[in-house]
Design an enzyme around this catalytic site. Structure first.
Site, PDB file in Angstrom:
ATOM      1  N   PRO A   1      -0.189   3.049  -3.294  1.00  0.00           N
ATOM      2  CG  PRO A   1      -0.830   2.361  -5.432  1.00  0.00           C
ATOM      3  CD  PRO A   1      -0.136   3.463  -4.701  1.00  0.00           C
TER       4      PRO A   1
ATOM      5  N   GLY B   1       3.816  -2.727  -6.194  1.00  0.00           N
ATOM      6  CA  GLY B   1       5.099  -2.641  -6.908  1.00  0.00           C
ATOM      7  C   GLY B   1       5.683  -1.243  -6.927  1.00  0.00           C
TER       8      GLY B   1
ATOM      9  CB  ALA C   1      11.095   0.978   0.064  1.00  0.00           C
ATOM     10  CB  ALA C   2       7.617   4.932   0.836  1.00  0.00           C
TER      11      ALA C   2
ATOM     12  CG  ASP D   1      12.193  -1.750  -3.788  1.00  0.00           C
ATOM     13  OD1 ASP D   1      12.713  -1.731  -4.922  1.00  0.00           O
ATOM     14  OD2 ASP D   1      11.248  -2.502  -3.488  1.00  0.00           O
TER      15      ASP D   1
END
Ligand code: MEV
Length: 310
Positions: free
Chosen positions: A80, A84, A89-90, A131
């Site tokens: 989502p 948080g 980052a992904a 992250d």
């Protein structure tokens, strides 16, 4: 066509304080983002313009590393956004991996982590590498001021150097409670810096969070989940004093308390999510839902970090 994939993350201890160089502990989770990239006659993402604000991390990744012609991206994420859980980052790490694969450059996690941090810094402003490095590494990640055993790589910025280490975490049940309120990380990080510059009590809170991360590592080593949970609750209160809390975060933390070792906000705060450590995950999830949050059961991922293939 090339494909890149990277996991989301959960910060267990030390968010915000890590930006000031304090230790922090995170784990990758079993929710991932996948990015497909292929040459095309114009720049597109999910069939729309790459100029849309939600693609700013993809654009910055392209700007820093891609020298070829226009590309078409397809992005699929189980994480989502604004929750948080490291969705920015992904997507950054997965995009960089797809671009490397397309350019036939080896996908080396440490190199991708450093590029991803530079992208995040460009888009978001002040940040730590926690992250992006957790997403690239794919398992438990410990950030320290100095190099120790299980060292992975280091990242430097503005005269600060973070040393990233692999962290072996025990199997545990983590339940995330998403408030449904999304808050941008950049302004929250800037607000904490402002407060720390003005208020010695805030500076002391940052140092105490660093101490808590050290105590939590020892508690994990002793398999003392009760002590880990108590430290999570202390970390949550200190984050409140740094001004990144939200009544809904407190509500969710309170709701899981009877069925969890401990719980705290995770990530930048101001909304986003809490994480609860529990051996009663279904009851914790039900408590979060009853309090108005969205619950996910997540597994700390193990060594399944960034991947990319042509
Ligand atoms: C956000 O997930 C973590 C923060 O500590 C910011 C950062 O480390 O870049 C709040």
């Amino acid at each position: 066509m090339a494909w890149g994939s990277a996991p989301g993350k959960l910060i267990l201890f030390g968010e915000h304080a890590v930006v000031f160089g304090e230790p922090a502990l995170a784990t990758a989770i079993d929710l991932r983002t996948e990015v497909y990239a292929r040459p095309h006659e114009e720049w597109l993402a999910d069939g729309a313009s790459l100029e849309a604000p939600k693609y700013r991390y993809v654009r910055a990744a392209v700007g820093r590393t891609w020298t070829g012609g226009p590309l078409r991206f397809e992005i699929r994420s189980m994480i989502p956004s604004g929750g948080g859980l490291g969705s920015s980052a992904a997507v950054t790490v997965a995009t960089l991996a797809a671009l490397r694969a397309l350019g036939r450059v080896e996908v080396v996690p440490g190199d991708v982590a450093k590029e991803a941090f530079a992208v995040e810094h460009e888009v978001q402003g002040r940040a730590s590498p926690i992250d992006t490095s957790t997403s690239a590494h794919g398992g438990g990640l410990l950030v320290l001021r100095e190099r120790r055993d299980q060292f992975l790589w280091s990242v430097e910025r503005d005269r600060r150097r973070w040393f990233l280490h692999d962290a072996t975490l025990p199997r545990m049940s983590l339940v995330v409670g998403n408030t449904g309120i999304s808050a941008a990380t950049g302004p929250l990080v800037a607000r904490v810096k402002d407060l720390v510059d003005r208020d010695p009590k805030a500076a002391a809170a940052v140092r105490e969070i660093g101490t808590i991360t050290g105590l939590a590592l020892a508690a994990f080593r002793d398999d003392d989940l009760g002590a880990v949970g108590a430290l999570m609750s202390r970390n949550h209160r200190l984050l409140q004093t740094l001004g990144v809390g939200h009544p809904m975060l407190d509500r969710l933390v309170g709701a899981v308390a009877p069925v969890a070792y401990g719980a705290k906000m995770t990530g930048a705060g101001g909304g986003g999510s809490i994480v609860a450590l529990t051996d009663r995950p279904n009851e914790a999830a039900a408590a979060i839902t009853a309090a108005g949050g969205r619950a996910f059961l997540v597994e700390p991922a193990r060594g399944h970090g960034v991947e990319g293939h042509e």
